[in-house]
Design an enzyme around this catalytic site. Sequence first.
Site, mmCIF file in Angstrom:
data_model
loop_
_atom_site.group_PDB
_atom_site.id
_atom_site.type_symbol
_atom_site.label_atom_id
_atom_site.label_comp_id
_atom_site.label_asym_id
_atom_site.label_seq_id
_atom_site.Cartn_x
_atom_site.Cartn_y
_atom_site.Cartn_z
ATOM 1 C CG PHE A 54 53.484 57.339 17.777
ATOM 2 C CD1 PHE A 54 54.773 57.098 18.212
ATOM 3 C CD2 PHE A 54 53.207 58.558 17.169
ATOM 4 C CE1 PHE A 54 55.776 58.044 18.043
ATOM 5 C CE2 PHE A 54 54.207 59.509 16.983
ATOM 6 C CZ PHE A 54 55.490 59.244 17.417
ATOM 7 C CB THR A 86 55.101 60.056 13.379
ATOM 8 O OG1 THR A 86 56.212 60.589 12.657
ATOM 9 C CG2 THR A 86 55.471 58.677 13.887
#
Length: 355
Positions: free
Chosen positions: A257, A255
């Site tokens: 960010f 992921t």
Amino acid sequence: MSDELLKLRNEIDRLDEEILARLSERARCAQRVGEIKRGVMYYRPEREAQVLRRLAELNPGPLSPDAVKTIFREVMSACLGLEQPLRVAYLGPAGTFSESASRKHFGSAPNFMAMAAIDDVFRAVEAGNADYGVVPVENSTEGAVGGTLDLLLANPLKVCGEVRLRIHQQLMSRADGIGAARRVYSHAQSLAQCHEWLNRNLPHLPRIPVASNAEAARMASEDPESCAIAGEAAAQLYGLNILAPNIEDDPNNTTRFLVIADHDAGPSGQDRTSLVFSAPNRPGAIHGLLEPMARHGVDMTKLQSRPARSGLWEYVFYADINGHRDDPEVAAALAELNDRAAFVKVIGSYPVAAI
């Protein structure tokens, strides 16, 4: 105890004392920097990225470059805290991957503030209640986080950094084994990321989506007949046993960010620029907008369309390009894009994150 072992331990003690003395000396220098920069922005993402990159390149081993970066990020975090502790808002609750990403980027020294929603992270930074915010923007398996993209378009805040976090999902419970489990709690995205593992190993257990992985861990901590899928930090926070580690279907699941603030970052030497633009409604418009990038040798690493709020069947395009907005070739390409596009917003330039 052998003479050789005693000698090595004495040498380690001597080195520890030397390291402590050097750390104290560095901390005093950081305090002096804070005094000189009083009233100015004291956290510089590009400077931190340059320092970590340089130390990783100088690393003679046997510590890995990642280990060196982790150690020195904590040193810089502690020293920065002497100047003025940062306030960092993230998508909560505590124990989420967003918190892990925040700590990976800023170290342990800041005051971390768990927010209930992505909108609340933006609002806290915009209102001055937090210095920085950390929000998820895309996952390698599940794709973009639409809410974050919409807020980046509508909000005046800038992106000043990025974090890439390998997502390792853990099956956890109060029980010592899987046999006692009667249900599985997790966020819907995590359930999707572990779909095949669950089909193979727990095909008959109901999968119950909840608001966050941390909430799943909290619920499992109160129910001995349930288990949760979450990160290791959540297991530690709620005192759960990890029954099966790293159960994600894609071992490279990552992921990304973004770090948001009221400023972006200066050039660090290895940068990325994020922008959003819209195309006039005519044939070949997108080609005309992208052509300056190719002609100026600017590498575009991402291009994604998203429905605009302004009208039916109208779209905006989110793009990431390599380079800083102040780099000559990037600046030239962006100037031409501004002339051709119906709308352009540079969301920010920031140092490229490493895994």
